[in-house]
Design a protein around this motif. Structure first.
Motif, PDB file in Angstrom:
ATOM      1  N   ARG A  89       0.769  -1.131   0.064  1.00  0.00           N
ATOM      2  CA  ARG A  89      -0.065   0.049   0.234  1.00  0.00           C
ATOM      3  C   ARG A  89       1.141   1.313   0.043  1.00  0.00           C
ATOM      4  O   ARG A  89       0.481   2.260  -0.642  1.00  0.00           O
ATOM      5  CB  ARG A  89      -0.804  -0.020   1.279  1.00  0.00           C
ATOM      6  CG  ARG A  89      -1.898  -1.064   1.144  1.00  0.00           C
ATOM      7  CD  ARG A  89      -3.176  -0.875   2.010  1.00  0.00           C
ATOM      8  NE  ARG A  89      -4.074  -1.785   1.864  1.00  0.00           N
ATOM      9  CZ  ARG A  89      -5.426  -1.633   2.396  1.00  0.00           C
ATOM     10  NH1 ARG A  89      -5.820  -0.484   2.959  1.00  0.00           N
ATOM     11  NH2 ARG A  89      -6.262  -2.529   2.301  1.00  0.00           N
ATOM     12  N   THR A  90       1.865   1.075   0.708  1.00  0.00           N
ATOM     13  CA  THR A  90       2.832   2.350   0.897  1.00  0.00           C
ATOM     14  C   THR A  90       3.456   2.687  -0.452  1.00  0.00           C
ATOM     15  O   THR A  90       3.392   3.828  -1.117  1.00  0.00           O
ATOM     16  CB  THR A  90       4.009   2.153   1.935  1.00  0.00           C
ATOM     17  OG1 THR A  90       3.202   1.762   3.035  1.00  0.00           O
ATOM     18  CG2 THR A  90       4.712   3.207   1.938  1.00  0.00           C
ATOM     19  N   ILE A  94       3.018   6.069  -2.832  1.00  0.00           N
ATOM     20  CA  ILE A  94       4.155   6.914  -3.134  1.00  0.00           C
ATOM     21  C   ILE A  94       3.992   6.876  -4.885  1.00  0.00           C
ATOM     22  O   ILE A  94       4.466   8.104  -5.093  1.00  0.00           O
ATOM     23  CB  ILE A  94       5.438   6.251  -2.566  1.00  0.00           C
ATOM     24  CG1 ILE A  94       5.316   6.563  -1.228  1.00  0.00           C
ATOM     25  CG2 ILE A  94       6.645   7.059  -3.207  1.00  0.00           C
ATOM     26  CD1 ILE A  94       6.450   5.944  -0.477  1.00  0.00           C
ATOM     27  N   ASN A  95       3.930   5.874  -5.413  1.00  0.00           N
ATOM     28  CA  ASN A  95       3.790   5.833  -7.068  1.00  0.00           C
ATOM     29  C   ASN A  95       2.963   6.816  -7.572  1.00  0.00           C
ATOM     30  O   ASN A  95       3.312   7.629  -8.280  1.00  0.00           O
ATOM     31  CB  ASN A  95       3.912   4.365  -7.359  1.00  0.00           C
ATOM     32  CG  ASN A  95       5.093   3.779  -7.547  1.00  0.00           C
ATOM     33  OD1 ASN A  95       6.118   4.239  -7.006  1.00  0.00           O
ATOM     34  ND2 ASN A  95       4.909   2.294  -7.508  1.00  0.00           N
ATOM     35  N   LEU A  96       1.708   6.761  -6.903  1.00  0.00           N
ATOM     36  CA  LEU A  96       0.550   7.561  -7.489  1.00  0.00           C
ATOM     37  C   LEU A  96       0.982   8.958  -7.277  1.00  0.00           C
ATOM     38  O   LEU A  96       0.582   9.809  -8.064  1.00  0.00           O
ATOM     39  CB  LEU A  96      -0.800   6.975  -6.536  1.00  0.00           C
ATOM     40  CG  LEU A  96      -2.015   7.766  -7.120  1.00  0.00           C
ATOM     41  CD1 LEU A  96      -2.434   7.618  -8.775  1.00  0.00           C
ATOM     42  CD2 LEU A  96      -3.074   7.395  -6.226  1.00  0.00           C
ATOM     43  N   GLU A  97       1.448   8.938  -6.071  1.00  0.00           N
ATOM     44  CA  GLU A  97       1.504  10.631  -5.614  1.00  0.00           C
ATOM     45  C   GLU A  97       2.606  11.106  -6.625  1.00  0.00           C
ATOM     46  O   GLU A  97       2.512  12.501  -6.876  1.00  0.00           O
ATOM     47  CB  GLU A  97       1.935  10.625  -4.070  1.00  0.00           C
ATOM     48  CG  GLU A  97       2.154  12.017  -3.500  1.00  0.00           C
ATOM     49  CD  GLU A  97       2.451  11.820  -2.183  1.00  0.00           C
ATOM     50  OE1 GLU A  97       1.971  12.377  -1.213  1.00  0.00           O
ATOM     51  OE2 GLU A  97       3.746  11.510  -1.740  1.00  0.00           O
ATOM     52  N   LYS A  98       3.786  10.323  -6.717  1.00  0.00           N
ATOM     53  CA  LYS A  98       4.781  11.082  -7.263  1.00  0.00           C
ATOM     54  C   LYS A  98       4.563  11.276  -8.836  1.00  0.00           C
ATOM     55  O   LYS A  98       4.880  12.312  -9.425  1.00  0.00           O
ATOM     56  CB  LYS A  98       5.805  10.132  -7.379  1.00  0.00           C
ATOM     57  CG  LYS A  98       7.163  10.428  -8.199  1.00  0.00           C
ATOM     58  CD  LYS A  98       8.283   9.233  -8.208  1.00  0.00           C
ATOM     59  CE  LYS A  98       9.485   9.600  -8.892  1.00  0.00           C
ATOM     60  NZ  LYS A  98      10.529   8.689  -8.793  1.00  0.00           N
ATOM     61  N   THR A  99       3.738  10.433  -9.472  1.00  0.00           N
ATOM     62  CA  THR A  99       3.319  10.587 -10.810  1.00  0.00           C
ATOM     63  C   THR A  99       2.166  11.648 -11.092  1.00  0.00           C
ATOM     64  O   THR A  99       2.570  12.494 -11.857  1.00  0.00           O
ATOM     65  CB  THR A  99       2.521   9.299 -11.304  1.00  0.00           C
ATOM     66  OG1 THR A  99       3.364   8.309 -11.171  1.00  0.00           O
ATOM     67  CG2 THR A  99       2.348   9.415 -12.783  1.00  0.00           C
ATOM     68  N   ALA A 170      -6.461  -7.129  -9.670  1.00  0.00           N
ATOM     69  CA  ALA A 170      -5.066  -6.956 -10.136  1.00  0.00           C
ATOM     70  C   ALA A 170      -4.493  -6.604  -8.668  1.00  0.00           C
ATOM     71  O   ALA A 170      -5.191  -6.181  -7.567  1.00  0.00           O
ATOM     72  CB  ALA A 170      -5.076  -6.183 -10.975  1.00  0.00           C
ATOM     73  N   ARG A 171      -3.214  -6.506  -8.796  1.00  0.00           N
ATOM     74  CA  ARG A 171      -2.417  -6.332  -7.371  1.00  0.00           C
ATOM     75  C   ARG A 171      -2.245  -4.670  -7.499  1.00  0.00           C
ATOM     76  O   ARG A 171      -0.939  -4.096  -8.074  1.00  0.00           O
ATOM     77  CB  ARG A 171      -1.221  -7.225  -7.339  1.00  0.00           C
ATOM     78  CG  ARG A 171      -1.211  -8.386  -7.096  1.00  0.00           C
ATOM     79  CD  ARG A 171       0.148  -9.043  -6.932  1.00  0.00           C
ATOM     80  NE  ARG A 171       0.942  -8.701  -7.909  1.00  0.00           N
ATOM     81  CZ  ARG A 171       2.117  -8.284  -7.459  1.00  0.00           C
ATOM     82  NH1 ARG A 171       2.458  -7.936  -6.121  1.00  0.00           N
ATOM     83  NH2 ARG A 171       3.014  -7.963  -8.465  1.00  0.00           N
ATOM     84  N   ALA A 172      -3.289  -3.873  -7.371  1.00  0.00           N
ATOM     85  CA  ALA A 172      -3.185  -2.497  -7.432  1.00  0.00           C
ATOM     86  C   ALA A 172      -2.449  -1.993  -8.582  1.00  0.00           C
ATOM     87  O   ALA A 172      -1.702  -1.096  -8.704  1.00  0.00           O
ATOM     88  CB  ALA A 172      -2.293  -1.978  -6.107  1.00  0.00           C
TER      89      ALA A 172
END
Length: 331
Positions: A89-90, A94-99, A170-172
């Motif tokens: 989840r972390t 983080i990936n979503l926020e960064k993009t 799917a895995r997020a």
């Protein structure tokens, strides 16, 4: 964290979740195509019939598996799809926020049940949204016009939806799209997509897929009053999903008919074949709407006769769609 909404972002407005999500990402890089064109270029026309222990009635779907449409669409257009999955989840956040802070919209696959703007929530882990904004507690998403197009959703809800388990989960999964140096011209992409979709439809991967799946549905339908513990609710839900959510009803057949009609303006050969196939998919769409109506009536009246009629129509649909795809295979 202060709110970050991608400047000048324009949501794609449409009726189907995956074409809306991926259409929003394509629109952000300057590619704005009709929803039927997105669906057709994504080789999206198929059918699936599955008996799942977690569902009160068999699952029926009128398109290819989740994300296969996006994969084929990007390949046929010659754009690059960057897809990732994670069990953390972390890391997912983080990936979503960064993009998003990089001003790039993101597509997400998730379970629609946890999205609080759904008036009639149901578990479906093959749902899609596009993300165009974020802060520490919320995510701004694009969904279908039926669901109101844009919403601000609590982070907790998004994370529950992304990490839900079950059929089609799917895995997020998330993805972004970028342009490439090898963009395909539209007429070539259309011809390739039509031939590929026809070949896949005519050679099903398993007995519950494509026209074989429609025949299995035909065999199953007369038994639905016996299978269901709450026929009035279960059959009504199936009919609703078929026609409103497009899981197995006329929506995708109408999309494909409209895709073929629009394609006529981009093709220099094979127009007669495409025109005939478009007529056949129009007839198929009409028949699917009738099947959904009959399922609804069967649940309300608890009578098997409408299901038997729907079963006969499903056999006709299978024959009609095979004939149409055989025409298109020769394009």
């Amino acid at each position: 964290m202060t709110s970050m909404l991608i400047p000048d972002f324009q949501p794609y407005k449409g009726a189907h979740c995956e074409t809306v999500a991926t259409g929003s990402l394509l629109k952000a890089i300057g590619i704005d195509l009709s929803e039927p064109m997105l669906f057709g270029l994504g080789e999206g026309l198929s059918f699936v019939f599955l008996n799942l222990a977690t569902l009160p009635l068999p699952f029926i779907g009128g398109r290819v598996q989740p994300f296969d449409l996006t994969t084929a669409l990007c390949q046929n257009l010659g754009v690059v799809c960057h897809a990732t999955e994670t069990s953390s989840r972390t890391k997912a956040w983080i990936n979503l926020e960064k993009t998003i802070h990089g001003r790039v919209p993101v597509g997400l696959q998730l379970d629609a049940y946890y999205l609080d703007y759904f008036s009639n929530p149901f578990h479906f882990a093959g749902h899609f949204v596009a993300v165009y904004g974020i802060d520490s507690d919320s995510v701004w998403v694009v969904d279908t016009t039926q669901q109101g197009t844009t919403h601000q959703v609590a982070r907790r809800r998004i994370e529950e939806a992304r990490f839900a388990r079950g059929p089609m989960a799917a895995r997020a999964r998330s993805w972004t799209i970028t342009r490439s140096d090898q963009m395909m011209d539209l007429p070539a992409a259309i011809r390739k997509a039509i031939r590929s979709n026809a070949a896949a439809y005519l050679t099903p991967a398993f007995k519950g897929a494509s026209h074989l799946g429609i025949r299995k549905l035909s065999t199953s339908l007369p038994k639905w009053l016996q299978i269901s513990r709450a026929p009035d609710q279960d059959l009504a839900q199936t009919a609703l999903l078929m026609e409103k959510a497009g899981t197995g009803g006329s929506l995708f057949r109408n999309f494909y008919r409209d895709f073929l009609i629009e394609s006529l303006g981009h093709l220099d050969q094979g127009k007669e074949l495409v025109d005939r196939a478009a007529e056949q998919f129009g007839a198929s769409a009409h028949n699917w709407a009738k099947v959904a109506e009959l399922i609804q009536v069967a649940g309300e009246e608890r009578k098997v006769e409408p299901l038997r009629e729907a079963s006969i129509i499903c056999k006709e649909i299978a024959e009609l769609e095979v004939a149409a795809m055989r025409l298109l295979a020769h394009l």
